[in-house]
Design a protein around this motif. Sequence first.
Motif, PDB file in Angstrom:
ATOM      1  N   ILE A  40      40.691  -6.608  -4.140  1.00 59.04           N
ATOM      2  CA  ILE A  40      41.959  -7.220  -5.117  1.00 59.04           C
ATOM      3  C   ILE A  40      41.438  -7.372  -6.421  1.00 59.04           C
ATOM      4  O   ILE A  40      42.057  -7.229  -7.576  1.00 59.04           O
ATOM      5  N   THR A  41      40.224  -8.008  -6.843  1.00 57.53           N
ATOM      6  CA  THR A  41      39.606  -8.147  -8.206  1.00 57.53           C
ATOM      7  C   THR A  41      39.617  -6.731  -8.771  1.00 57.53           C
ATOM      8  O   THR A  41      40.035  -6.718 -10.036  1.00 57.53           O
ATOM      9  N   LEU A  42      39.066  -5.733  -8.202  1.00 59.48           N
ATOM     10  CA  LEU A  42      38.779  -4.539  -8.909  1.00 59.48           C
ATOM     11  C   LEU A  42      40.163  -3.731  -9.167  1.00 59.48           C
ATOM     12  O   LEU A  42      40.555  -3.313  -9.926  1.00 59.48           O
ATOM     13  N   TYR A  43      41.247  -3.916  -8.384  1.00 60.16           N
ATOM     14  CA  TYR A  43      42.470  -3.533  -8.319  1.00 60.16           C
ATOM     15  C   TYR A  43      43.118  -4.044  -9.566  1.00 60.16           C
ATOM     16  O   TYR A  43      43.840  -3.372 -10.441  1.00 60.16           O
ATOM     17  N   ILE A  44      43.240  -5.390  -9.650  1.00 61.50           N
ATOM     18  CA  ILE A  44      43.525  -6.089 -10.746  1.00 61.50           C
ATOM     19  C   ILE A  44      43.171  -5.517 -12.299  1.00 61.50           C
ATOM     20  O   ILE A  44      43.907  -5.492 -13.039  1.00 61.50           O
ATOM     21  N   LEU A  45      41.903  -5.343 -12.217  1.00 65.61           N
ATOM     22  CA  LEU A  45      41.265  -5.172 -13.204  1.00 65.61           C
ATOM     23  C   LEU A  45      41.599  -3.433 -13.893  1.00 65.61           C
ATOM     24  O   LEU A  45      41.622  -3.178 -15.012  1.00 65.61           O
ATOM     25  N   LEU A  46      41.583  -2.892 -12.647  1.00 67.74           N
ATOM     26  CA  LEU A  46      41.710  -1.287 -12.960  1.00 67.74           C
ATOM     27  C   LEU A  46      43.126  -0.762 -12.804  1.00 67.74           C
ATOM     28  O   LEU A  46      43.429   0.340 -13.395  1.00 67.74           O
ATOM     29  N   ASN A 164      48.709   3.352  -3.296  1.00 70.44           N
ATOM     30  CA  ASN A 164      49.823   2.744  -2.989  1.00 70.44           C
ATOM     31  C   ASN A 164      50.135   1.498  -3.648  1.00 70.44           C
ATOM     32  O   ASN A 164      51.131   0.812  -3.308  1.00 70.44           O
ATOM     33  N   GLY A 165      49.570   1.192  -4.806  1.00 67.19           N
ATOM     34  CA  GLY A 165      49.738  -0.046  -5.545  1.00 67.19           C
ATOM     35  C   GLY A 165      51.207  -0.312  -5.960  1.00 67.19           C
ATOM     36  O   GLY A 165      51.442  -1.455  -5.751  1.00 67.19           O
ATOM     37  N   LYS A 166      51.938   0.634  -6.337  1.00 70.86           N
ATOM     38  CA  LYS A 166      53.389   0.056  -6.961  1.00 70.86           C
ATOM     39  C   LYS A 166      54.091  -0.153  -5.586  1.00 70.86           C
ATOM     40  O   LYS A 166      54.861  -1.212  -5.639  1.00 70.86           O
ATOM     41  N   GLU A 167      53.966   0.423  -4.469  1.00 73.04           N
ATOM     42  CA  GLU A 167      54.525   0.032  -3.316  1.00 73.04           C
ATOM     43  C   GLU A 167      54.222  -1.099  -2.739  1.00 73.04           C
ATOM     44  O   GLU A 167      55.108  -2.048  -2.294  1.00 73.04           O
ATOM     45  N   VAL A 168      53.013  -1.418  -2.648  1.00 72.71           N
ATOM     46  CA  VAL A 168      52.450  -2.823  -2.348  1.00 72.71           C
ATOM     47  C   VAL A 168      53.021  -3.832  -3.225  1.00 72.71           C
ATOM     48  O   VAL A 168      53.460  -4.774  -2.551  1.00 72.71           O
ATOM     49  N   GLU A 169      53.033  -3.597  -4.628  1.00 75.85           N
ATOM     50  CA  GLU A 169      53.361  -4.878  -5.466  1.00 75.85           C
ATOM     51  C   GLU A 169      55.012  -4.950  -5.003  1.00 75.85           C
ATOM     52  O   GLU A 169      55.281  -6.136  -5.025  1.00 75.85           O
ATOM     53  N   ARG A 170      55.791  -3.999  -5.043  1.00 74.06           N
ATOM     54  CA  ARG A 170      57.275  -3.902  -4.597  1.00 74.06           C
ATOM     55  C   ARG A 170      57.486  -4.712  -3.348  1.00 74.06           C
ATOM     56  O   ARG A 170      58.398  -5.605  -3.146  1.00 74.06           O
ATOM     57  N   TYR A 171      56.631  -4.433  -2.543  1.00 75.26           N
ATOM     58  CA  TYR A 171      56.986  -5.129  -1.030  1.00 75.26           C
ATOM     59  C   TYR A 171      56.547  -6.509  -0.893  1.00 75.26           C
ATOM     60  O   TYR A 171      57.161  -7.319  -0.399  1.00 75.26           O
ATOM     61  N   LEU A 172      55.662  -6.956  -1.818  1.00 76.01           N
ATOM     62  CA  LEU A 172      55.133  -8.423  -2.009  1.00 76.01           C
ATOM     63  C   LEU A 172      55.975  -9.047  -2.689  1.00 76.01           C
ATOM     64  O   LEU A 172      56.589 -10.293  -2.355  1.00 76.01           O
ATOM     65  N   GLU A 173      56.721  -8.561  -3.582  1.00 76.41           N
ATOM     66  CA  GLU A 173      57.769  -9.209  -4.639  1.00 76.41           C
ATOM     67  C   GLU A 173      58.788  -9.639  -3.709  1.00 76.41           C
ATOM     68  O   GLU A 173      59.672 -10.722  -3.967  1.00 76.41           O
ATOM     69  N   LYS A 174      59.295  -8.618  -2.810  1.00 81.04           N
ATOM     70  CA  LYS A 174      60.255  -9.119  -1.919  1.00 81.04           C
ATOM     71  C   LYS A 174      60.176 -10.207  -1.254  1.00 81.04           C
ATOM     72  O   LYS A 174      61.388 -10.799  -0.684  1.00 81.04           O
ATOM     73  N   PHE A 175      59.030 -10.689  -0.751  1.00 84.67           N
ATOM     74  CA  PHE A 175      58.798 -11.783   0.225  1.00 84.67           C
ATOM     75  C   PHE A 175      58.272 -13.171  -0.268  1.00 84.67           C
ATOM     76  O   PHE A 175      58.131 -14.170   0.085  1.00 84.67           O
ATOM     77  N   GLY A 187      52.066 -13.437 -11.802  1.00 87.85           N
ATOM     78  CA  GLY A 187      51.438 -12.115 -11.770  1.00 87.85           C
ATOM     79  C   GLY A 187      50.415 -12.313 -13.055  1.00 87.85           C
ATOM     80  O   GLY A 187      49.488 -11.973 -13.192  1.00 87.85           O
ATOM     81  N   ILE A 188      51.210 -12.842 -14.342  1.00 95.13           N
ATOM     82  CA  ILE A 188      50.250 -13.152 -15.445  1.00 95.13           C
ATOM     83  C   ILE A 188      48.886 -13.883 -15.203  1.00 95.13           C
ATOM     84  O   ILE A 188      48.263 -13.484 -15.864  1.00 95.13           O
ATOM     85  N   GLU A 189      49.290 -15.060 -14.778  1.00 94.95           N
ATOM     86  CA  GLU A 189      48.338 -15.976 -14.334  1.00 94.95           C
ATOM     87  C   GLU A 189      47.062 -15.254 -13.473  1.00 94.95           C
ATOM     88  O   GLU A 189      45.985 -15.608 -13.785  1.00 94.95           O
ATOM     89  N   THR A 190      47.475 -14.727 -12.618  1.00 95.18           N
ATOM     90  CA  THR A 190      46.426 -14.139 -11.704  1.00 95.18           C
ATOM     91  C   THR A 190      45.432 -12.984 -12.476  1.00 95.18           C
ATOM     92  O   THR A 190      44.327 -12.994 -12.330  1.00 95.18           O
ATOM     93  N   LYS A 191      46.392 -12.177 -13.160  1.00 96.21           N
ATOM     94  CA  LYS A 191      45.532 -11.077 -14.120  1.00 96.21           C
ATOM     95  C   LYS A 191      44.738 -11.846 -14.927  1.00 96.21           C
ATOM     96  O   LYS A 191      43.471 -11.337 -15.160  1.00 96.21           O
ATOM     97  N   ASN A 192      45.166 -12.715 -15.671  1.00 98.48           N
ATOM     98  CA  ASN A 192      44.482 -13.504 -16.840  1.00 98.48           C
ATOM     99  C   ASN A 192      43.219 -14.184 -16.353  1.00 98.48           C
ATOM    100  O   ASN A 192      42.131 -13.984 -16.690  1.00 98.48           O
ATOM    101  N   MET A 193      43.327 -14.953 -15.060  1.00 96.77           N
ATOM    102  CA  MET A 193      42.361 -15.564 -14.378  1.00 96.77           C
ATOM    103  C   MET A 193      41.142 -14.677 -13.951  1.00 96.77           C
ATOM    104  O   MET A 193      39.947 -14.887 -13.941  1.00 96.77           O
ATOM    105  N   VAL A 194      41.526 -13.520 -13.221  1.00 97.08           N
ATOM    106  CA  VAL A 194      40.590 -12.728 -12.776  1.00 97.08           C
ATOM    107  C   VAL A 194      40.138 -11.708 -13.653  1.00 97.08           C
ATOM    108  O   VAL A 194      38.649 -11.640 -13.703  1.00 97.08           O
ATOM    109  N   LYS A 195      40.767 -11.424 -14.877  1.00 99.08           N
ATOM    110  CA  LYS A 195      39.925 -10.912 -16.213  1.00 99.08           C
ATOM    111  C   LYS A 195      38.772 -11.820 -16.531  1.00 99.08           C
ATOM    112  O   LYS A 195      37.552 -11.549 -16.880  1.00 99.08           O
TER     113      LYS A 195
END
Length: 341
Positions: A40-46, A164-175, A187-195
């Motif tokens: 998850i960390t690498l995905y957010i960074l990349l 499959n990143g886009k599909e996973v993100e859209r799936y999570l947003e629904k729930f 999303g912004i908070e997660t990205k900033n904190m992980v970076k």
Amino acid sequence: MPSIFNNRLRQITLLLIIILLAGLLLQQLYIFLPGFLGAITLYILLRERYFHLTIKKGWGKTITALLFIFASLILIAVPIYFSIVLLTHKISMLINNPAEIIMNAKLVGKKLEALIGIPLLTDANLLALQKKITTILPQILNSSANILSNFAIMFFILYFLLMNGKEVERYLEKFIPLKEQNVDLLGIETKNMVKANAIGIPVLAIIQGIVAGIGYSIFGVKDVVLWGFLTGVCSMIPIVGTGIIWVPLTVYFFAVNNISSGIGLLVYAIVLITNIDYVARITILKKLINVHPLITIFGVLVGIGLFGFWGVIFGPLLISYFIILIKIYINEFVLLKNDTP
């Protein structure tokens, strides 16, 4: 009414089964949690760079994902491999030649006893320490297998997320049961904190390790690479930090009557090693690290116990989530209730 009751009963039963199976799976796969969190960390960074290359530039998704995984492997796995080799080699030397370290420990113990009047390093303590050291190497070798399996899991999941990143993100947003603006805020908070933690904390550790290593070489510490590396690692430990390493080294210099080196290393550590962290934060890492120190300290303390090494990243993230969820709750419900006539 009976049909409504039966539907509710089936719903509750199904939810209990789902929760039970989820708990069972989590219990069995908990050992691979660091690999999952690492992916998850690498995905957010990349993700931004990956989507830029595959969507805007038209690069192939598979080859791009493999290139990103290879680059991540070089940047992460290679340093960890050499760190394990370095520690294993030094510990093997201590186990095979314990006489020198025991002699030095006795010398330091006598000096401390003469200074404070309390015997700290007795023969019994040294014997227990020697036995403890002999158990460290097998533990490192066993943990190496665990690290390798988590790396395999991490890169496997990372490949899936990139593809499959886009599909996973859209799936999570629904729930996620929140307003769209609050989902974006998460999303912004997660990205900033992980970076901030995934990049900032290791960079600070490297800087402190290099600065410490330079000081150790100036004042005659043996095995500069080892002690510099350990200082960098300990810099990630809250409160005590680098003092775990340079304080005993300074005490050793005083114990062997090398007063000039002891004073020099003490001054160097207080002035440079302990303060280079703050200098780096307000200069080269000013834009990257914008996290309150209390969030980092308490987050790391909580995270390491929960997630191991990856707790350095996800511990502060949990604290930030706690704070941001309180803000979202106020925005979702309290303000809405107050605005209702």
